[in-house]
Design an enzyme around this catalytic site. Structure first.
Site, PDB file in Angstrom:
ATOM      1  N   ASP A 244      -3.821   0.549 -12.900  1.00 29.37           N
ATOM      2  CA  ASP A 244      -2.475   0.015 -12.685  1.00 29.37           C
ATOM      3  C   ASP A 244      -2.421  -1.497 -12.538  1.00 29.37           C
ATOM      4  O   ASP A 244      -1.368  -2.105 -12.724  1.00 29.37           O
ATOM      5  CB  ASP A 244      -1.857   0.646 -11.434  1.00 29.37           C
ATOM      6  CG  ASP A 244      -1.582   2.127 -11.610  1.00 29.37           C
ATOM      7  OD1 ASP A 244      -1.377   2.550 -12.765  1.00 29.37           O
ATOM      8  OD2 ASP A 244      -1.576   2.859 -10.604  1.00 29.37           O
ATOM      9  N   ASP A 268       0.247  -4.865 -10.081  1.00 30.98           N
ATOM     10  CA  ASP A 268       0.894  -3.808  -9.300  1.00 30.98           C
ATOM     11  C   ASP A 268       0.882  -4.228  -7.836  1.00 30.98           C
ATOM     12  O   ASP A 268       1.506  -5.216  -7.479  1.00 30.98           O
ATOM     13  CB  ASP A 268       0.183  -2.477  -9.549  1.00 30.98           C
ATOM     14  CG  ASP A 268       1.017  -1.274  -9.099  1.00 30.98           C
ATOM     15  OD1 ASP A 268       2.205  -1.461  -8.788  1.00 30.98           O
ATOM     16  OD2 ASP A 268       0.487  -0.164  -9.048  1.00 30.98           O
ATOM     17  N   ASP A 272      -3.091  -1.114  -2.104  1.00 30.74           N
ATOM     18  CA  ASP A 272      -2.436   0.197  -2.016  1.00 30.74           C
ATOM     19  C   ASP A 272      -3.392   1.182  -1.374  1.00 30.74           C
ATOM     20  O   ASP A 272      -4.590   1.209  -1.697  1.00 30.74           O
ATOM     21  CB  ASP A 272      -2.050   0.713  -3.408  1.00 30.74           C
ATOM     22  CG  ASP A 272      -0.812   0.017  -3.963  1.00 30.74           C
ATOM     23  OD1 ASP A 272      -0.294  -0.896  -3.291  1.00 30.74           O
ATOM     24  OD2 ASP A 272      -0.378   0.369  -5.072  1.00 30.74           O
ATOM     25  N   ARG A 324       7.573  -5.097   0.704  1.00 28.37           N
ATOM     26  CA  ARG A 324       6.471  -4.172   0.984  1.00 28.37           C
ATOM     27  C   ARG A 324       5.317  -4.854   1.716  1.00 28.37           C
ATOM     28  O   ARG A 324       4.227  -4.991   1.202  1.00 28.37           O
ATOM     29  CB  ARG A 324       5.964  -3.520  -0.299  1.00 28.37           C
ATOM     30  CG  ARG A 324       6.994  -2.675  -1.001  1.00 28.37           C
ATOM     31  CD  ARG A 324       6.379  -1.917  -2.162  1.00 28.37           C
ATOM     32  NE  ARG A 324       7.380  -1.083  -2.838  1.00 28.37           N
ATOM     33  CZ  ARG A 324       7.114  -0.252  -3.841  1.00 28.37           C
ATOM     34  NH1 ARG A 324       5.873  -0.150  -4.280  1.00 28.37           N
ATOM     35  NH2 ARG A 324       8.074   0.460  -4.403  1.00 28.37           N
TER      36      ARG A 324
END
Length: 446
Positions: A244, A268, A272, A324
């Site tokens: 990604d 991305d 994560d 985020r």
């Protein structure tokens, strides 16, 4: 007539044999896929067991331990002194401003005692030791040319080795990864003493592994890659699908510590953590110039992420960030003593009833009147999110910043939120002063 029968028999036998050869080839391909599925299924089961063992049944105790350690350090220092941000321009004596740094940074012999770092992690990743139990591996070659048989001396060769390994770098280097870097369990990637850039290529992946430390790296301009055949361990080569473009991807992994990294501008996420990952600490890092900074929990439907427990501490969320920081689903998240100096949309968000404890952060809202709120509940009615435990305590709200709290303190994760007097948001500029990758020189305090 007999001749005709023999001819038909010959043709029948020929086509039957040809069909069997084709079937044999097809079965071989299927068998390879089956073996691949078995390999990753086994890895996933092992990772799940490790994650369950790492799950803290009383996460409040972990947050209180963390807060107490911060308080003890600040009691020993001049808590009223204010410092300007920017470790790059600081030329004074070594000054470790938070407990994790105080554990190792001001030792002038840190390079001889590298593995001491493994004793310094706090928060939910506190059991992470990385490659402490193994030998030191020196990366001497920045190339990444052979993904199936990595060249000895390269980072890719180092991270696939069996057993614990403490990986360091012989000199400054820029590493352009041709495909995602698949790291095995019990590894430390330690960039101290060199300027190490993971730059303009693929990112780092921790998939179904445990016990990994990543420290003192610059990670930027990470891009998606098409995948292909990649060796992911000494004993296994597998076909990977397209990556990604995450800077660091934590997938079904536990006991992970990411410390003193500088990250920006990935395709991305910067970091994560998904698919049942837990027991993670992200600390002392500097994040800039990015949209979706951190995602914890990939989907609303994946309820296994309820075991996710992550500490985000002493980081600086800086210029050019949008949202985020982090965005959370399902789990329990302690966001403590971070400096939020920039965001365009919001700082902390989530869905699916995550518990978020925000303590002693500094939130400086942007000029945009429509983006003053620190928090965002994604696609959820207030009737539902009002029961989520999102608590703010000791946070410093500046330039009109607003943290919308919710919950009663009586949920499954009872966030009691007793304010510790030694870590209000007014201390954040000091606690995060040296965030990001450090300039460490052998023979001098780092």
């Amino acid at each position: 007539m007999a001749t005709i029968n023999k001819s038909y028999f010959f043709l029948f036998f020929f086509f039957l044999s040809f069909a069997l050869v084709i079937a044999s080839d097809t079965d071989g391909t299927d068998q390879e896929e089956v073996q691949l599925d078995i390999y990753w299924k086994q890895r996933a089961e092992e990772a799940k067991k490790e994650a369950m063992q790492s799950f803290e049944t009383d996460p409040e105790q972990v947050t209180e331990e963390f807060n107490s350690n911060v308080g003890e350090l600040l009691m020993k220092q001049n808590g009223t002194r204010r410092h300007l941000r920017g470790n790059k321009k600081y030329n004074g004596p070594c000054m470790a401003t938070n407990p994790m740094d105080a554990c190792w940074r001001c030792d002038k012999n840190w390079a001889k005692n590298r593995k001491r770092l493994a004793d310094c992690v706090q928060g939910f990743g506190k059991k992470t030791t990385g490659g402490k139990a193994g030998p030191i591996y020196v990366v001497t070659d920045p190339s990444d040319l052979d993904l199936v048989n990595p060249k000895p001396g390269t980072l890719r060769h180092a991270v696939i080795q069996k057993g614990p390994l403490w990986i360091i770098f012989a000199r400054n280097m820029v590493i352009r990864l041709q495909q995602e870097l698949l790291v095995t369990s019990d590894k430390t990637i330690d960039g101290r003493g060199a300027n190490v850039n993971i730059h303009n290529g693929a990112g780092i992946t921790l998939q179904f592994v445990k016990n990994v430390i990543i420290t003192n790296l610059h990670i930027k301009k990470i891009v998606p890659k098409q995948g292909g055949m990649i060796r992911d361990s000494v004993d296994h080569i597998g076909r990977r699908t397209k990556s990604d473009g995450d800077g660091i991807s934590i997938f079904g992994s536990s006991n992970v510590w990411i410390d003193h990294v500088s990250m920006e501008n990935c395709a991305d996420g910067l970091i994560d953590a998904i698919m049942g990952s837990t027991a993670i600490t992200i600390s002392n890092s500097h994040f800039t110039h990015h949209n979706d900074v951190m995602l914890f929990g990939a989907s609303n439907s994946y309820t296994q992420d309820k075991i996710m427990q992550i500490t985000v501490a002493f980081n600086h969320f800086g210029q050019g960030l949008v949202q985020r920081m982090p965005r959370c689903r399902h789990g329990f998240f302690h966001v403590v003593n971070n400096d939020y100096t920039h965001w365009l949309m919001y700082a902390i968000g989530g869905s699916m009833n995550p518990t978020i404890i925000s303590q002693g952060n500094r939130f400086i809202a942007p000029p945009n009147q429509g983006a003053k709120e620190v928090t965002k509940r994604d696609h959820t009615a207030e009737a539902e999110w009002k029961n989520w435990e999102w608590r703010s305590e000791g946070d410093l709200m500046m330039n009109g910043a607003v943290f919308v709290q919710s919950g009663s303190g009586k949920s499954k994760h009872p966030a009691k939120m007793d304010l510790m007097p030694f870590k209000p948001g007014t201390y954040v500029a000091k606690l995060t002063k040296f965030s990001g990758a450090l300039d460490c020189f052998v023979g001098k305090p780092c």
